[in-house]
Design a protein around this motif. Structure first.
Motif, PDB file in Angstrom:
ATOM      1  N   PRO A 120       0.800  -1.230   0.000  1.00 44.40           N
ATOM      2  CA  PRO A 120       0.000   0.000   0.000  1.00 44.40           C
ATOM      3  C   PRO A 120       0.835   1.283   0.000  1.00 44.40           C
ATOM      4  CG  PRO A 120      -0.882  -1.548   1.590  1.00 44.40           C
ATOM      5  CD  PRO A 120       0.442  -2.103   1.115  1.00 44.40           C
ATOM      6  N   ARG A 121       2.041   1.225   0.558  1.00 44.80           N
ATOM      7  CA  ARG A 121       2.897   2.410   0.626  1.00 44.80           C
ATOM      8  C   ARG A 121       3.914   2.471  -0.496  1.00 44.80           C
ATOM      9  NH1 ARG A 121       3.343   0.273   5.566  1.00 44.80           N
ATOM     10  NH2 ARG A 121       5.520  -0.298   5.202  1.00 44.80           N
ATOM     11  N   GLU A 122       4.431   1.328  -0.934  1.00 44.24           N
ATOM     12  CA  GLU A 122       5.592   1.330  -1.806  1.00 44.24           C
ATOM     13  C   GLU A 122       5.367   0.700  -3.180  1.00 44.24           C
ATOM     14  OE1 GLU A 122       9.176   0.194   0.241  1.00 44.24           O
ATOM     15  OE2 GLU A 122       8.460   1.079   2.118  1.00 44.24           O
ATOM     16  N   GLY A 123       4.185   0.180  -3.409  1.00 42.26           N
ATOM     17  CA  GLY A 123       3.869  -0.350  -4.731  1.00 42.26           C
ATOM     18  C   GLY A 123       3.426   0.771  -5.666  1.00 42.26           C
ATOM     19  N   ILE A 124       3.645   0.589  -6.961  1.00 44.57           N
ATOM     20  CA  ILE A 124       3.158   1.555  -7.943  1.00 44.57           C
ATOM     21  C   ILE A 124       2.330   0.818  -8.984  1.00 44.57           C
ATOM     22  CG2 ILE A 124       5.174   3.035  -7.569  1.00 44.57           C
ATOM     23  CD1 ILE A 124       6.019   2.303 -10.489  1.00 44.57           C
ATOM     24  N   PHE A 125       1.541   1.584  -9.718  1.00 42.00           N
ATOM     25  CA  PHE A 125       0.658   1.012 -10.730  1.00 42.00           C
ATOM     26  C   PHE A 125       0.863   1.724 -12.052  1.00 42.00           C
ATOM     27  CE2 PHE A 125      -1.068   0.306  -6.595  1.00 42.00           C
ATOM     28  CZ  PHE A 125      -1.464  -1.013  -6.632  1.00 42.00           C
ATOM     29  N   VAL A 126       0.775   0.945 -13.131  1.00 39.24           N
ATOM     30  CA  VAL A 126       0.933   1.515 -14.465  1.00 39.24           C
ATOM     31  C   VAL A 126      -0.190   1.050 -15.382  1.00 39.24           C
ATOM     32  CG1 VAL A 126       3.456   1.646 -14.254  1.00 39.24           C
ATOM     33  CG2 VAL A 126       2.434  -0.306 -15.384  1.00 39.24           C
ATOM     34  N   ARG A 127      -0.431   1.867 -16.372  1.00 43.01           N
ATOM     35  CA  ARG A 127      -1.332   1.557 -17.485  1.00 43.01           C
ATOM     36  C   ARG A 127      -0.434   1.236 -18.662  1.00 43.01           C
ATOM     37  NH1 ARG A 127      -3.155   4.890 -21.575  1.00 43.01           N
ATOM     38  NH2 ARG A 127      -2.159   6.635 -20.555  1.00 43.01           N
ATOM     39  N   VAL A 128      -0.698   0.142 -19.360  1.00 43.78           N
ATOM     40  CA  VAL A 128       0.135  -0.263 -20.491  1.00 43.78           C
ATOM     41  C   VAL A 128      -0.242   0.553 -21.725  1.00 43.78           C
ATOM     42  CG1 VAL A 128       0.917  -2.172 -21.947  1.00 43.78           C
ATOM     43  CG2 VAL A 128       0.315  -2.600 -19.548  1.00 43.78           C
ATOM     44  N   ILE A 129       0.731   1.306 -22.240  1.00 44.79           N
ATOM     45  CA  ILE A 129       0.520   2.151 -23.421  1.00 44.79           C
ATOM     46  C   ILE A 129       0.893   1.399 -24.690  1.00 44.79           C
ATOM     47  CG2 ILE A 129       1.244   4.269 -24.586  1.00 44.79           C
ATOM     48  CD1 ILE A 129       1.763   5.423 -21.773  1.00 44.79           C
ATOM     49  N   VAL A 130       2.047   0.754 -24.668  1.00 48.27           N
ATOM     50  CA  VAL A 130       2.522  -0.048 -25.799  1.00 48.27           C
ATOM     51  C   VAL A 130       2.797  -1.446 -25.269  1.00 48.27           C
ATOM     52  CG1 VAL A 130       4.326  -0.338 -27.558  1.00 48.27           C
ATOM     53  CG2 VAL A 130       3.554   1.966 -26.927  1.00 48.27           C
ATOM     54  N   GLY A 131       2.145  -2.435 -25.842  1.00 49.16           N
ATOM     55  CA  GLY A 131       2.314  -3.804 -25.395  1.00 49.16           C
ATOM     56  C   GLY A 131       3.676  -4.368 -25.755  1.00 49.16           C
ATOM     57  N   GLY A 132       4.010  -5.484 -25.137  1.00 46.50           N
ATOM     58  CA  GLY A 132       5.262  -6.167 -25.418  1.00 46.50           C
ATOM     59  C   GLY A 132       5.507  -7.257 -24.407  1.00 46.50           C
ATOM     60  N   THR A 133       6.660  -7.871 -24.500  1.00 47.77           N
ATOM     61  CA  THR A 133       7.000  -8.954 -23.578  1.00 47.77           C
ATOM     62  C   THR A 133       7.848  -8.439 -22.421  1.00 47.77           C
ATOM     63  OG1 THR A 133       8.959  -9.516 -24.871  1.00 47.77           O
ATOM     64  CG2 THR A 133       6.934 -10.720 -25.385  1.00 47.77           C
ATOM     65  N   VAL A 134       7.761  -9.143 -21.315  1.00 48.27           N
ATOM     66  CA  VAL A 134       8.590  -8.836 -20.146  1.00 48.27           C
ATOM     67  C   VAL A 134       9.065 -10.168 -19.570  1.00 48.27           C
ATOM     68  CG1 VAL A 134       6.571  -8.677 -18.607  1.00 48.27           C
ATOM     69  CG2 VAL A 134       8.733  -7.617 -17.944  1.00 48.27           C
ATOM     70  N   ARG A 135      10.354 -10.223 -19.252  1.00 53.69           N
ATOM     71  CA  ARG A 135      10.977 -11.440 -18.724  1.00 53.69           C
ATOM     72  C   ARG A 135      11.874 -11.087 -17.536  1.00 53.69           C
ATOM     73  NH1 ARG A 135      11.030 -12.000 -24.215  1.00 53.69           N
ATOM     74  NH2 ARG A 135      10.239 -13.969 -25.031  1.00 53.69           N
ATOM     75  N   VAL A 136      12.071 -12.076 -16.680  1.00 57.32           N
ATOM     76  CA  VAL A 136      13.037 -11.913 -15.599  1.00 57.32           C
ATOM     77  C   VAL A 136      14.384 -11.561 -16.225  1.00 57.32           C
ATOM     78  CG1 VAL A 136      14.308 -13.132 -13.794  1.00 57.32           C
ATOM     79  CG2 VAL A 136      11.834 -13.456 -14.023  1.00 57.32           C
ATOM     80  N   GLY A 137      15.032 -10.528 -15.676  1.00 54.65           N
ATOM     81  CA  GLY A 137      16.316 -10.065 -16.184  1.00 54.65           C
ATOM     82  C   GLY A 137      16.221  -8.895 -17.130  1.00 54.65           C
ATOM     83  N   ASP A 138      15.017  -8.624 -17.669  1.00 50.16           N
ATOM     84  CA  ASP A 138      14.839  -7.483 -18.573  1.00 50.16           C
ATOM     85  C   ASP A 138      15.093  -6.169 -17.845  1.00 50.16           C
ATOM     86  OD1 ASP A 138      14.136  -8.982 -20.788  1.00 50.16           O
ATOM     87  OD2 ASP A 138      11.995  -8.496 -20.715  1.00 50.16           O
ATOM     88  N   PRO A 139      15.520  -5.146 -18.592  1.00 50.86           N
ATOM     89  CA  PRO A 139      15.670  -3.827 -17.975  1.00 50.86           C
ATOM     90  C   PRO A 139      14.306  -3.179 -17.719  1.00 50.86           C
ATOM     91  CG  PRO A 139      16.241  -3.738 -20.301  1.00 50.86           C
ATOM     92  CD  PRO A 139      15.967  -5.174 -19.980  1.00 50.86           C
ATOM     93  N   VAL A 140      14.271  -2.364 -16.682  1.00 53.53           N
ATOM     94  CA  VAL A 140      13.144  -1.466 -16.396  1.00 53.53           C
ATOM     95  C   VAL A 140      13.766  -0.082 -16.393  1.00 53.53           C
ATOM     96  CG1 VAL A 140      11.334  -0.793 -14.781  1.00 53.53           C
ATOM     97  CG2 VAL A 140      12.023  -3.181 -14.937  1.00 53.53           C
ATOM     98  N   GLU A 141      13.324   0.766 -17.297  1.00 55.12           N
ATOM     99  CA  GLU A 141      13.974   2.053 -17.480  1.00 55.12           C
ATOM    100  C   GLU A 141      12.966   3.194 -17.493  1.00 55.12           C
ATOM    101  OE1 GLU A 141      17.181   4.068 -20.544  1.00 55.12           O
ATOM    102  OE2 GLU A 141      16.207   2.204 -21.102  1.00 55.12           O
ATOM    103  N   VAL A 142      13.289   4.250 -16.776  1.00 57.69           N
ATOM    104  CA  VAL A 142      12.461   5.434 -16.799  1.00 57.69           C
ATOM    105  C   VAL A 142      12.754   6.188 -18.096  1.00 57.69           C
ATOM    106  CG1 VAL A 142      11.908   7.614 -15.641  1.00 57.69           C
ATOM    107  CG2 VAL A 142      12.518   5.593 -14.289  1.00 57.69           C
ATOM    108  N   VAL A 143      11.704   6.382 -18.886  1.00 58.50           N
ATOM    109  CA  VAL A 143      11.843   7.071 -20.173  1.00 58.50           C
ATOM    110  C   VAL A 143      11.649   8.568 -19.981  1.00 58.50           C
ATOM    111  CG1 VAL A 143      10.904   7.263 -22.505  1.00 58.50           C
ATOM    112  CG2 VAL A 143      11.076   5.024 -21.420  1.00 58.50           C
ATOM    113  N   SER A 144      10.697   8.934 -19.116  1.00 59.94           N
ATOM    114  CA  SER A 144      10.479  10.345 -18.789  1.00 59.94           C
ATOM    115  C   SER A 144       9.780  10.446 -17.447  1.00 59.94           C
ATOM    116  CB  SER A 144       9.634  11.030 -19.860  1.00 59.94           C
ATOM    117  OG  SER A 144       8.279  10.608 -19.773  1.00 59.94           O
ATOM    118  N   GLY A 145       9.946  11.588 -16.799  1.00 53.15           N
ATOM    119  CA  GLY A 145       9.219  11.826 -15.570  1.00 53.15           C
ATOM    120  C   GLY A 145      10.054  12.127 -14.352  1.00 53.15           C
ATOM    121  N   VAL A 146      11.351  11.878 -14.379  1.00 51.06           N
ATOM    122  CA  VAL A 146      12.164  12.164 -13.196  1.00 51.06           C
ATOM    123  C   VAL A 146      13.065  13.334 -13.488  1.00 51.06           C
ATOM    124  CG1 VAL A 146      13.908  11.282 -11.623  1.00 51.06           C
ATOM    125  CG2 VAL A 146      12.082   9.788 -12.422  1.00 51.06           C
TER     126      VAL A 146
END
Length: 146
Positions: A120-146
Motif C-alpha cells: 500500500p505504501r511502496e507499490g506503484i501502478f501503471v497503465r500499459v501504453i505499448v504492449g510487449g514482452t517482459v521477462r526476468v532479467g529485462d531492464p526497467v527504465e524510466v523514459v520520462s518523468g524524473v
C-alpha cells in the motif's frame, strides 16, 4: 534511472498471492495477460521493488516476489521517486505510472501475519501504453518523468 525485472507474477483471482511465471505479455490498454487484475482501468499492472520485500524479510517474514500481489518485482530502481505520469519501459513494453501506493480495504494475509504490508505504501501502478514482452532479467527504465 534503470533497474531490472526480478519476477513476473500472475494470479487467477484477486486477493491472492501471485506466482512468478518468469515471463509474460503486457497488453496495451489491458495489463499482464492471464492476470486477474488486468482490465480497462488505471491499475493494470503493479510493480514493487525487491528492496521493499527485503524490508519485510528483515521483520522476520518468509516472503518473496509475488507475495504482495505485485505483477512485476524490480531491483535497483527507486519506484517511489517516480511521479504519476512517468513513462517506464519494461522489457519491450511501455507503461505510464498512474498511481503510487493504494488503500487496503481489507487486511491481506501479510498484514495479518506481520502487522504491516509494504504494497500500500511502496507499490506503484501503471497503465500499459505499448504492449510487449517482459521477462526476468529485462531492464526497467524510466523514459520520462524524473
Amino acid at each position: 534511472m534503470k533497474g531490472r525485472v526480478v519476477a513476473v507474477c500472475v494470479s487467477e483471482r484477486k486477493g491472492q498471492r501471485k506466482k512468478n511465471v518468469g515471463a509474460g505479455r503486457l497488453v496495451a490498454g489491458h495489463g499482464l495477460e492471464g492476470d486477474a487484475h488486468a482490465g480497462g482501468w488505471h491499475r493494470q499492472v503493479s510493480l514493487l521493488a525487491v528492496e521493499s520485500i527485503e524490508k519485510m524479510r528483515m521483520q522476520g517474514l518468509d516472503v518473496g516476489p509475488g507475495d504482495f500481489a505485485e505483477n512485476i518485482t524490480t531491483r535497483g530502481l527507486d519506484l517511489l521517486r517516480l511521479p504519476v505520469g512517468s513513462l517506464l519501459r519494461v522489457g519491450t513494453a511501455l507503461g505510464e505510472v498512474t498511481q503510487i501506493g493504494k488503500e487496503c480495504h481489507a487486511p491481506c494475509a501479510i498484514y495479518r501475519q506481520a502487522g504491516d504490508c509494504v504494497m500500500p505504501r511502496e507499490g506503484i501502478f501503471v497503465r500499459v501504453i505499448v504492449g510487449g514482452t517482459v521477462r526476468v532479467g529485462d531492464p526497467v527504465e524510466v523514459v520520462s518523468g524524473v
